[in-house]
Design a protein around this motif. Structure first.
Motif, PDB file in Angstrom:
ATOM      1  N   UNK A  74      10.598 -23.502  -1.977  1.00  0.00           N
ATOM      2  CA  UNK A  74      10.947 -22.240  -1.330  1.00  0.00           C
ATOM      3  C   UNK A  74      11.707 -21.348  -2.296  1.00  0.00           C
ATOM      4  N   UNK A  75      12.626 -21.930  -3.042  1.00  0.00           N
ATOM      5  CA  UNK A  75      13.367 -21.169  -4.047  1.00  0.00           C
ATOM      6  C   UNK A  75      12.428 -20.601  -5.101  1.00  0.00           C
ATOM      7  N   UNK A  76      11.453 -21.404  -5.520  1.00  0.00           N
ATOM      8  CA  UNK A  76      10.440 -20.935  -6.470  1.00  0.00           C
ATOM      9  C   UNK A  76       9.689 -19.736  -5.899  1.00  0.00           C
ATOM     10  N   UNK A  77       9.284 -19.834  -4.652  1.00  0.00           N
ATOM     11  CA  UNK A  77       8.535 -18.759  -3.988  1.00  0.00           C
ATOM     12  C   UNK A  77       9.355 -17.469  -3.934  1.00  0.00           C
ATOM     13  N   UNK A  78      10.619 -17.584  -3.526  1.00  0.00           N
ATOM     14  CA  UNK A  78      11.467 -16.395  -3.384  1.00  0.00           C
ATOM     15  C   UNK A  78      11.732 -15.715  -4.717  1.00  0.00           C
ATOM     16  N   UNK A  79      12.007 -16.510  -5.735  1.00  0.00           N
ATOM     17  CA  UNK A  79      12.392 -15.934  -7.022  1.00  0.00           C
ATOM     18  C   UNK A  79      11.201 -15.456  -7.846  1.00  0.00           C
ATOM     19  N   UNK A  80      10.065 -16.132  -7.740  1.00  0.00           N
ATOM     20  CA  UNK A  80       8.904 -15.693  -8.517  1.00  0.00           C
ATOM     21  C   UNK A  80       8.392 -14.354  -7.996  1.00  0.00           C
TER      22      UNK A  80
ATOM     23  N   UNK B 178      11.808 -21.668 -13.160  1.00  0.00           N
ATOM     24  CA  UNK B 178      11.403 -22.821 -13.962  1.00  0.00           C
ATOM     25  C   UNK B 178      12.022 -24.133 -13.478  1.00  0.00           C
ATOM     26  N   UNK B 179      13.204 -24.040 -12.846  1.00  0.00           N
ATOM     27  CA  UNK B 179      13.884 -25.265 -12.406  1.00  0.00           C
ATOM     28  C   UNK B 179      13.027 -26.132 -11.485  1.00  0.00           C
ATOM     29  N   UNK B 180      12.437 -25.579 -10.408  1.00  0.00           N
ATOM     30  CA  UNK B 180      11.610 -26.437  -9.547  1.00  0.00           C
ATOM     31  C   UNK B 180      10.437 -27.067 -10.283  1.00  0.00           C
ATOM     32  N   UNK B 181       9.901 -26.363 -11.256  1.00  0.00           N
ATOM     33  CA  UNK B 181       8.738 -26.881 -11.973  1.00  0.00           C
ATOM     34  C   UNK B 181       9.091 -28.099 -12.832  1.00  0.00           C
ATOM     35  N   UNK B 182      10.409 -28.271 -13.114  1.00  0.00           N
ATOM     36  CA  UNK B 182      10.837 -29.455 -13.869  1.00  0.00           C
ATOM     37  C   UNK B 182      11.165 -30.628 -12.959  1.00  0.00           C
ATOM     38  N   UNK B 183      11.167 -30.386 -11.638  1.00  0.00           N
ATOM     39  CA  UNK B 183      11.646 -31.399 -10.700  1.00  0.00           C
ATOM     40  C   UNK B 183      10.555 -32.287 -10.116  1.00  0.00           C
ATOM     41  N   UNK B 184       9.336 -31.783 -10.060  1.00  0.00           N
ATOM     42  CA  UNK B 184       8.298 -32.507  -9.331  1.00  0.00           C
ATOM     43  C   UNK B 184       8.042 -33.901  -9.904  1.00  0.00           C
ATOM     44  N   UNK B 185       7.875 -34.010 -11.212  1.00  0.00           N
ATOM     45  CA  UNK B 185       7.622 -35.325 -11.823  1.00  0.00           C
ATOM     46  C   UNK B 185       8.817 -36.247 -11.646  1.00  0.00           C
ATOM     47  N   UNK B 186      10.034 -35.682 -11.758  1.00  0.00           N
ATOM     48  CA  UNK B 186      11.248 -36.477 -11.615  1.00  0.00           C
ATOM     49  C   UNK B 186      11.355 -37.081 -10.230  1.00  0.00           C
ATOM     50  N   UNK B 187      11.123 -36.248  -9.218  1.00  0.00           N
ATOM     51  CA  UNK B 187      11.289 -36.700  -7.855  1.00  0.00           C
ATOM     52  C   UNK B 187      10.151 -37.618  -7.407  1.00  0.00           C
ATOM     53  N   UNK B 188       8.976 -37.448  -7.988  1.00  0.00           N
ATOM     54  CA  UNK B 188       7.826 -38.250  -7.575  1.00  0.00           C
ATOM     55  C   UNK B 188       7.856 -39.650  -8.177  1.00  0.00           C
ATOM     56  N   UNK B 189       8.656 -39.864  -9.209  1.00  0.00           N
ATOM     57  CA  UNK B 189       8.662 -41.148  -9.913  1.00  0.00           C
ATOM     58  C   UNK B 189       8.857 -42.358  -8.997  1.00  0.00           C
ATOM     59  N   UNK B 190       9.832 -42.346  -8.045  1.00  0.00           N
ATOM     60  CA  UNK B 190       9.989 -43.522  -7.174  1.00  0.00           C
ATOM     61  C   UNK B 190       8.743 -43.815  -6.341  1.00  0.00           C
ATOM     62  N   UNK B 191       8.125 -42.756  -5.792  1.00  0.00           N
ATOM     63  CA  UNK B 191       6.907 -42.945  -5.006  1.00  0.00           C
ATOM     64  C   UNK B 191       5.789 -43.528  -5.877  1.00  0.00           C
ATOM     65  N   UNK B 192       5.693 -43.022  -7.101  1.00  0.00           N
ATOM     66  CA  UNK B 192       4.600 -43.419  -7.989  1.00  0.00           C
ATOM     67  C   UNK B 192       4.659 -44.910  -8.330  1.00  0.00           C
ATOM     68  N   UNK B 193       5.847 -45.392  -8.679  1.00  0.00           N
ATOM     69  CA  UNK B 193       5.986 -46.792  -9.065  1.00  0.00           C
ATOM     70  C   UNK B 193       5.747 -47.711  -7.870  1.00  0.00           C
ATOM     71  N   UNK B 194       6.296 -47.336  -6.720  1.00  0.00           N
ATOM     72  CA  UNK B 194       6.069 -48.131  -5.526  1.00  0.00           C
ATOM     73  C   UNK B 194       4.589 -48.175  -5.162  1.00  0.00           C
ATOM     74  N   UNK B 195       3.921 -47.047  -5.342  1.00  0.00           N
ATOM     75  CA  UNK B 195       2.497 -46.975  -5.043  1.00  0.00           C
ATOM     76  C   UNK B 195       1.708 -47.921  -5.937  1.00  0.00           C
TER      77      UNK B 195
END
Length: 462
Positions: free
Chosen positions: A159-165, A335-352
């Motif tokens: 949402x922050x990305x949407x508002x600021x872009x 740019x901040x949100x674009x750096x977060x997706x891989x970081x936050x997805x890491x736990x889901x990815x390994x468990x998967x």
């Protein structure tokens, strides 16, 4: 320096294999820390991995006091800094007492997590503490709240990305090119393109690349704070607005914003384990939370004095458009949100990957991982575009999830683990904080949900 924890994780080894994937627990994207360390080779060959902690037997914790303070501050600074001016203006300057009070409470519960780890040396992560306290049920409860916070934080970032872009490209030729006469506007299309650009980062399995993104996100947060401060200091905006004394009716809704601002507890156990001298962890918490509270309070008063009732839920959207610092802050926020997706997805990815059948090849696992990650990100994008109300979603996240992770669960875990030796005064204090946290969460969740529903109904009626 800020990537100290990630560097420590990279030093861990599993048998003779050096290339690793880290299952990480994150707090709204700031710094990730390892819960389990798993080898790529072990995953691909369907072999059990013998290394399951942030530090292996060959790596000694080597984070100094100063490094730990820097890391903890980096974990805490995030979306909260964007919204503290809005929260102060809508709550009144007396609401800063709530900001400071929550900062003190969260600093104290950080100390409690350190005491839990001291009493249960085998625990390495937030989920481990939950298991130590209540067995497998405790681990499940802690994990559910962790993943809920990760998911809802990513929706808030989008949402922050949407508002600021939309503000970055407002009035430009690019914005005109993407203006569409259908249901989607230029801001939605630009957001979709930005998310698609970030999508390949979810396919990363290399820790060094993910660590680079983590450091980039932290630096962006610090850059935003600096730009807002310079705009005020250099007089680009007159700081002459009067801040109201108290808006009591708004306190429940902004309480979630304040709690979310201090959310970072799910990685504090890993920070504790990375320290050369864990006995100084309490001092690290005191210094870190004090610094962050001062920064948040300063920014809140600056923003409220600069823009008054017109202050946006994100301070960057209120800054004057013709100032270079505004452009820098807006781009950093985009740019901040674009750096977060891989970081936050890491736990889901390994468990998967661990959940997939052993008969699947490494390539097929990678394809499934990328596909699931892409679907999750698209769901997050859809939710962000459907509910583009930053302050309400962030407040709901803070009240519904963060208050449990930062206040309620640390107190409950500490009481259970330390029950035979806990002093009566400490027991009374922690029970009081549990009751306070539960009430704050319930009232804040109801208030934020109500405001979100009202806003949605108004939007659909126009």
């Amino acid at each position: 320096m800020l990537g100290k924890i990630c560097k420590i994780m990279r030093k861990s080894s599993c048998v003779s294999h050096q290339n690793q994937v880290v299952n990480q627990e994150s707090v709204h994207g700031e710094t990730l820390a390892a819960k389990w360390v798993v080898c790529d080779t072990c995953i691909e060959q369907n072999k059990p991995c013998t290394s399951h902690s942030i530090t292996s037997t060959t790596t000694q914790p080597n984070s100094s006091f100063a490094h730990a303070v820097i890391n903890m501050i980096g974990m805490l600074i995030g979306l909260g800094q964007l919204t503290t001016p809005y929260a102060l203006e809508n709550g009144g300057w007396l609401s800063v007492l709530m900001l400071v009070g929550i900062g003190i409470i969260c600093g104290y519960t950080s100390h409690l997590l350190g005491k839990c780890l001291e009493n249960s040396p085998k625990s390495k992560s937030y989920s481990d503490i939950g298991e130590e306290a209540f067995g497998s049920t405790g681990r499940v409860i802690a994990s559910v709240f962790i993943y809920m916070e990760i998911f809802m934080a990513l929706v808030s970032y989008t949402i922050s990305l949407h508002d600021n872009i939309a503000t970055v490209f407002a009035g430009t030729e690019i914005s005109k090119v993407f203006t569409w006469s259908g249901k989607l506007g230029s801001s939605q299309l630009l957001t979709m393109i930005a998310v698609m650009v970030a999508l390949p980062s979810l396919w990363l399995r290399n820790l060094s690349s993910v660590s680079f993104l983590s450091s980039g996100g932290i630096l962006m947060s610090l850059l935003i704070f600096g730009c807002v401060g310079l705009t005020a200091i250099l007089g680009y905006v007159r700081s002459n607005h009067r801040i109201p004394l108290l808006h009591l009716q708004n306190i429940p809704s902004i309480s979630g914003l304040y709690v979310f601002s201090f959310a970072g507890h799910i990685v504090f156990p890993n920070l504790y384990k990375s320290m050369k001298d864990p006995s100084k962890f309490t001092k690290v918490s005191i210094v870190s939370f004090s610094c962050v509270t001062i920064l948040y309070t300063s920014l809140a008063f600056m923003g409220a004095k600069m823009f008054g009732p017109q202050v946006s839920s994100q301070i960057t959207l209120s800054m004057p458009r013709n100032v270079i610092f505004t452009k820098i802050a807006l781009w950093a926020t985009v740019l901040t949100p674009m750096t977060k997706y891989a970081l936050e997805f890491a736990p889901f990815a390994i468990q998967l990957e661990h959940s997939l059948p052993k008969s699947l090849t490494s390539k097929m696992k990678m394809i499934i991982r990328a596909t699931v990650g892409s679907i999750i990100l698209l769901v997050i994008l859809a939710l962000a575009l459907s509910f583009p109300y930053f302050q309400h979603v962030l407040g709901l996240t803070g009240s519904l999830v963060s208050v449990s992770i930062c206040i309620v669960l640390p107190c409950v875990f500490y009481i259970k683990i330390s029950w035979p030796h806990i002093p009566k005064s400490s027991l009374i204090l922690n029970v009081t904080l549990v009751v306070f946290g539960v009430l704050l969460g319930i009232v804040g969740t109801i208030s934020s949900s109500r405001l979100l529903i009202i806003t949605l109904l108004k939007a659909h009626s126009t």
